[in-house]
Scaffold this motif. Structure first.
Motif, PDB file in Angstrom:
ATOM      1  N   CYS A 134      -7.288   0.215  -6.775  1.00 50.86           N
ATOM      2  CA  CYS A 134      -5.823   0.026  -6.171  1.00 50.86           C
ATOM      3  C   CYS A 134      -4.833   0.013  -6.875  1.00 50.86           C
ATOM      4  O   CYS A 134      -4.743  -0.822  -7.884  1.00 50.86           O
ATOM      5  N   PRO A 135      -3.974   1.262  -6.896  1.00 53.14           N
ATOM      6  CA  PRO A 135      -2.745   1.073  -7.900  1.00 53.14           C
ATOM      7  C   PRO A 135      -1.588   0.052  -7.745  1.00 53.14           C
ATOM      8  O   PRO A 135      -0.989   0.250  -8.849  1.00 53.14           O
ATOM      9  N   VAL A 136      -1.490  -0.565  -6.533  1.00 48.35           N
ATOM     10  CA  VAL A 136      -0.713  -1.736  -6.622  1.00 48.35           C
ATOM     11  C   VAL A 136      -1.369  -2.889  -6.445  1.00 48.35           C
ATOM     12  O   VAL A 136      -0.831  -3.899  -6.081  1.00 48.35           O
ATOM     13  N   ILE A 193      -3.759  -4.596  -4.751  1.00 47.97           N
ATOM     14  CA  ILE A 193      -4.070  -5.591  -3.455  1.00 47.97           C
ATOM     15  C   ILE A 193      -5.231  -6.158  -3.527  1.00 47.97           C
ATOM     16  O   ILE A 193      -6.414  -5.354  -3.806  1.00 47.97           O
ATOM     17  N   CYS A 246       0.996  -1.180  -0.056  1.00 48.34           N
ATOM     18  CA  CYS A 246       0.236  -0.097  -0.158  1.00 48.34           C
ATOM     19  C   CYS A 246       0.796   1.270  -0.151  1.00 48.34           C
ATOM     20  O   CYS A 246       1.666   1.501   0.785  1.00 48.34           O
ATOM     21  N   ILE A 247       0.460   2.211  -0.671  1.00 45.49           N
ATOM     22  CA  ILE A 247       1.017   3.423  -0.860  1.00 45.49           C
ATOM     23  C   ILE A 247       0.123   4.581  -0.454  1.00 45.49           C
ATOM     24  O   ILE A 247       0.649   5.792  -0.600  1.00 45.49           O
ATOM     25  N   ARG A 248      -0.707   4.096   0.379  1.00 44.02           N
ATOM     26  CA  ARG A 248      -1.596   5.151   1.154  1.00 44.02           C
ATOM     27  C   ARG A 248      -2.061   6.223   0.357  1.00 44.02           C
ATOM     28  O   ARG A 248      -2.156   7.419   0.656  1.00 44.02           O
ATOM     29  N   CYS A 249      -2.761   5.831  -0.896  1.00 40.92           N
ATOM     30  CA  CYS A 249      -3.039   6.890  -1.842  1.00 40.92           C
ATOM     31  C   CYS A 249      -4.506   7.254  -1.531  1.00 40.92           C
ATOM     32  O   CYS A 249      -5.076   8.321  -1.794  1.00 40.92           O
ATOM     33  N   SER A 250      -5.364   6.311  -0.811  1.00 44.03           N
ATOM     34  CA  SER A 250      -6.631   6.526  -0.372  1.00 44.03           C
ATOM     35  C   SER A 250      -7.966   6.322  -1.482  1.00 44.03           C
ATOM     36  O   SER A 250      -8.902   6.385  -1.186  1.00 44.03           O
ATOM     37  N   ALA A 251      -7.244   5.748  -2.514  1.00 49.85           N
ATOM     38  CA  ALA A 251      -8.417   5.511  -3.704  1.00 49.85           C
ATOM     39  C   ALA A 251      -9.305   4.726  -3.189  1.00 49.85           C
ATOM     40  O   ALA A 251     -10.677   4.743  -3.430  1.00 49.85           O
ATOM     41  N   CYS A 252      -8.828   3.695  -2.539  1.00 52.31           N
ATOM     42  CA  CYS A 252      -9.839   2.603  -1.971  1.00 52.31           C
ATOM     43  C   CYS A 252     -10.884   3.137  -1.096  1.00 52.31           C
ATOM     44  O   CYS A 252     -12.185   2.686  -1.078  1.00 52.31           O
ATOM     45  N   ILE A 269      -8.387  -0.541   2.925  1.00 52.71           N
ATOM     46  CA  ILE A 269      -7.258  -0.945   3.383  1.00 52.71           C
ATOM     47  C   ILE A 269      -7.073  -0.793   4.907  1.00 52.71           C
ATOM     48  O   ILE A 269      -6.256  -2.104   5.522  1.00 52.71           O
ATOM     49  N   ILE A 303      -7.793  -6.751  -1.809  1.00 51.21           N
ATOM     50  CA  ILE A 303      -8.594  -6.582  -0.724  1.00 51.21           C
ATOM     51  C   ILE A 303      -9.572  -7.418  -0.247  1.00 51.21           C
ATOM     52  O   ILE A 303      -9.736  -7.833   0.702  1.00 51.21           O
TER      53      ILE A 303
HETATM   54  S1  SF4 Z   1      -5.857   1.964  -3.180  1.00 51.42           S
HETATM   55 FE1  SF4 Z   1      -4.382   0.380  -2.755  1.00 51.42          FE
HETATM   56  S2  SF4 Z   1      -2.450   1.720  -2.208  1.00 51.42           S
HETATM   57 FE2  SF4 Z   1      -4.306   2.846  -2.265  1.00 51.42          FE
HETATM   58  S3  SF4 Z   1      -4.766   3.160  -0.035  1.00 51.42           S
HETATM   59 FE3  SF4 Z   1      -6.004   1.617  -0.770  1.00 51.42          FE
HETATM   60  S4  SF4 Z   1      -4.828  -0.381  -0.613  1.00 51.42           S
HETATM   61 FE4  SF4 Z   1      -3.380   1.413  -0.334  1.00 51.42          FE
END
Ligand code: SF4
Lengths: 481, 257
Positions: A380-382, A384, A318-324, A347, A386
């Motif tokens: 999620c840009p990476v 994950i 997670c890069i803490r982008c908050s998209a989720c 997340i 979830i």
């Molecule tokens: S979308 Fe993915 S990278 Fe971004 S906060 Fe949520 S889990 Fe982290």
């Protein structure tokens, strides 16, 4: 262990309260919808977004499987560049290190650029206990701090507040801790921003110590990276004499070239911008320029436990982008506080139980705080997974409860599994439903139900079982299978 | 072509008209349908609530009963999602790697109804007539787990007499989520109420989806509100023919104006 939100009730209880807060729900709905649309538009502009996501996930996975080596390399690079590296196993140790470092400078205040890691360990409270005031310098963090509130979003901590509420907080609180808000302050955004700027400027110019986190830490060079939108980060990273950065061990990237992928993924996913306004990088100490004392605290705090879980470790990408958060229908309705942590939303539901364990009521309930709709994975840009992680953690919660006195749910699940394991047993049970259906006859649905089923029927009518199952019909019409 | 029908435990007991409709549609297309009586449940509820060990015998049973068929159809996006996406994981988590492989191999032949019709049989017009104003909810597991995309809509568009209207916020979760509807009832109802409101905004007579569990949730809310909107499984719309509507041609003419 994080001391931040301890003592929270389980998610369903906290959620119920949040659902009753109509103002907050409107604020959240408006804000998440706006960011959601912005993100979708800028992501659509990128031809090979999927390839970027795959690349981001692959780099992170590579780092996580070789973390021991990269961390040693990072320490060497940082030390070579003139920084001092500290290792912290948990929140307590990290807070002790940072507090001691700040004390040594003789200061009684520090400026901070928004950092999830320091919030995770409750650093502000620890500094306060040691008589050191920590001033948050991001607009949203300032609002939360002045309002003696808790952040409810990773990127927009004051997302649950609207402009009128912010104006009130500024007028009431700013004067108590520094430059007051101007008397005729209205709730116009530029006026609110200007009053925050003036309040903060005084603190920036006076501060001798700054505390930051880092979005990325490059092992090859010892370069730390902070990505932000307001310029306050840059002020914190350049003005004070001493800089202390608290960095989670999962933030490592092998090389500067890897930043390429993440500096594309992060701003588009988080703020819906093509590029964030400020990207600051610093590599140790540069004599005569910027902080002359640079300390980096590398924090574990449960990350090794998460790493040990082969399925769960992907949460550390997670890069803490908050998209989720912004696409989650559950988050949109209940807000961040119900998750009992600085990591809310999807997340948070998978990260907190991994970092903190699943003993407390809130951490036990978090894996269930999702309808498994899957919208979080799609953004999620990476990449994950979830929803899979939620199911994985639910299994962990259930398995940890096994062996003792079985709960009603356990008995029900065991019984149903036994019944479904043989179709003859299942058919016998079905005949009961058929009988019930014939007894209830012509009604087309059932109103309120007793006991645990009232959780369904308080708001929803329930269907009536039909007098004949499909199986019975098939046997009657078609003979055997 | 021979196709095995997995009715799903929920449909078998609560909505027999849905698997019956699947039989009707497939037989109309010349497909031979078999219903292996040894079938029970795919175990989704157990898996998604964290009871992998309780799901395991059902994963094994599913592989035993359906493993030999070239094509299996189920009128439930979430059950097919669970079979395809989770059976292998459950078996592996319970240290049964051989079963995991067998389950995954078998799952490749399991299709949700719209997938079987469009991808396997290559049909979008199944010869249905349904002269009503209809809106379609795509359900999360069909949309994001199975990626059925617009297949159900293509099937619906080919239905004679249908007045298909777009559902606002269609891709938003309805809030059912299996045991989520009970464990987080307040949040679930809040999500479902928004879905129900959007359905009413369309002024549709019928809400259609590919999963009766989501429909029971949204339909239960609509019914409590006395909204006068019916919920129907996709299969039932596709099974309808002119003959079913001979009696209410007039209503159809009004509804599809
Ligand atoms: S979308 Fe993915 S990278 Fe971004 S906060 Fe949520 S889990 Fe982290």
């Amino acid at each position: 262990m994080s001391g931040t939100f301890i003592g929270m009730p389980a998610f369903p209880v906290a959620a119920r309260e949040a659902l009753d807060n109509a103002q907050q729900r409107r604020n959240l709905q408006h804000a998440t919808q706006t960011i959601r649309d912005k993100r979708a538009a800028v992501v659509d502009e990128v031809d090979r977004w999927e390839e970027l996501r795959v690349a981001g996930a692959a780099i992170k996975d590579h780092v996580l499987t070789h973390l021991d080596g990269y961390l040693v390399q990072l320490e060497e690079s940082l030390t070579r560049a003139g920084a001092t590296v500290h290792w912290a196993r948990d929140a307590e140790e990290a807070n002790r290190i940072v507090t001691a470092l700040a004390r040594e400078t003789g200061t009684d205040e520090v400026v901070k650029v928004k950092s999830m890691t320091t919030q995770e360990i409750g650093l502000n409270e620890a500094l306060e206990d040691a008589g050191i005031h920590a001033w948050e310098t991001d607009l949203a963090e300032l609002i939360v701090q002045l309002g003696r509130d808790r952040p409810s979003h990773i990127l927009v901590p004051a997302i649950h507040r609207n402009r009128a509420e912010i104006r009130e907080i500024f007028l009431r609180e700013m004067g108590k801790v520094g430059t007051p808000a101007p008397e005729g302050l209205t709730s116009a955004p530029h006026e609110l921003a200007e009053s925050a700027r003036r309040h903060l400027r005084e603190k920036f110019l006076r501060a001798k110590v700054a505390i930051s986190g880092a979005n990325f830490a490059v092992a090859e060079t010892g370069t730390l990276v902070v990505v932000e939108s307001e310029g306050n980060g840059r002020m914190c990273l350049t003005l004070p004499e001493t800089l202390i950065s608290v960095v989670g061990i999962e933030k490592v990237l092998p090389t500067v070239a890897d930043l390429d992928v993440f500096l594309k993924l992060l701003p588009r996913s988080s703020t819906g911008e093509r590029m964030n306004p400020y990207t600051s990088t610093w590599t140790g100490v540069t004599p005569g320029d910027g902080p002359q004392q640079v300390h980096v605290v590398l924090l574990d705090n449960g990350r090794s436990d998460a790493l040990a879980d082969h399925v769960g470790r992907q949460a550390l990408r997670c890069i803490r982008c908050s998209a989720c958060l912004n696409v989650c229908p559950v988050y949109e309705r209940v807000g961040g506080h119900a998750y009992g942590s600085v990591y809310p939303g999807p997340i948070g539901a998978v990260l907190n139980p991994q970092l903190r364990g699943t003993e407390s009521p809130v951490d036990k309930s978090l894996p269930y705080a999702s309808s498994l709709c899957g919208a979080c994975f799609d953004v999620c840009p990476v990449r994950i997974e979830i929803p899979d992680l939620l199911v994985h953690l639910r299994t962990r919660v259930v398995d940890e409860k096994r062996g003792g006195l079985p709960s009603g749910e356990q008995l029900a699940m065991k019984g149903a599994s036994w019944m479904f394991a043989e179709h003859t047993r299942w058919e016998r049970a079905q005949r009961g439903a058929e009988l019930g259906g014939r007894v209830l006859g012509k009604k087309d649905s059932i109103g309120r139900l007793p006991g645990p089923l009232s959780a369904w029927s308080d708001a929803r009518d329930a269907p009536i079982p039909p007098g004949e199952s499909f199986r019975t019909w098939w046997k009657r019409e078609r003979g055997q299978g | 072509m021979r196709v095995a029908l997995f009715a799903t435990c929920f449909n078998d007991t609560m909505w027999p008209q849905t698997p019956k409709a699947v039989v009707t549609v497939l037989e109309r297309l010349g497909v031979t349908v078999e219903f292996p009586l040894e079938q029970t449940c795919c175990g989704q509820m157990f898996t998604n609530t964290g009871y992998a060990r309780e799901a395991l015998p059902l994963v094994e049973r599913f592989a035993d009963v359906f493993g030999a068929y070239d094509a299996v159809v189920a009128p439930s996006g979430s059950c097919v999602g669970s079979i395809r996406h989770q059976h292998g994981t459950v078996a592996r988590g319970c240290a049964r790697p051989a079963l995991a492989e067998r389950a995954e191999a078998g799952a490749r032949n399991v299709y949700e109804l719209s997938e079987l019709l469009v991808d396997v049989l290559g049909v979008t017009d199944v010869g249905a007539t349904f002269p009503h104003r209809v809106t379609y909810h795509p359900t999360c597991h069909s949309l994001r787990m199975l990626r059925v995309a617009d297949k159900p809509l293509r099937l619906l568009r080919a239905v004679r007499g249908i007045d298909l209207v777009e559902l606002p916020g269609a891709d938003q979760c309805c809030g059912f989520g299996g045991t989520f509807a009970m464990k987080n009832a307040d949040t679930s109802v809040s999500m479902g109420s928004d879905k129900a409101r959007h359905v009413r905004e369309t002024e549709a007579e019928v809400l259609v989806a590919g999963d009766n569990s989501c429909l029971a949730h949204i339909g239960g809310l609509l019914h409590r509100q006395r909204a006068g909107v019916r919920v129907l499984h996709l299969a039932e719309v596709l099974a309808s023919t002119e003959r079913d509507f001979a009696a209410d041609q007039e209503l159809g003419a009004v509804a599809s104006r």
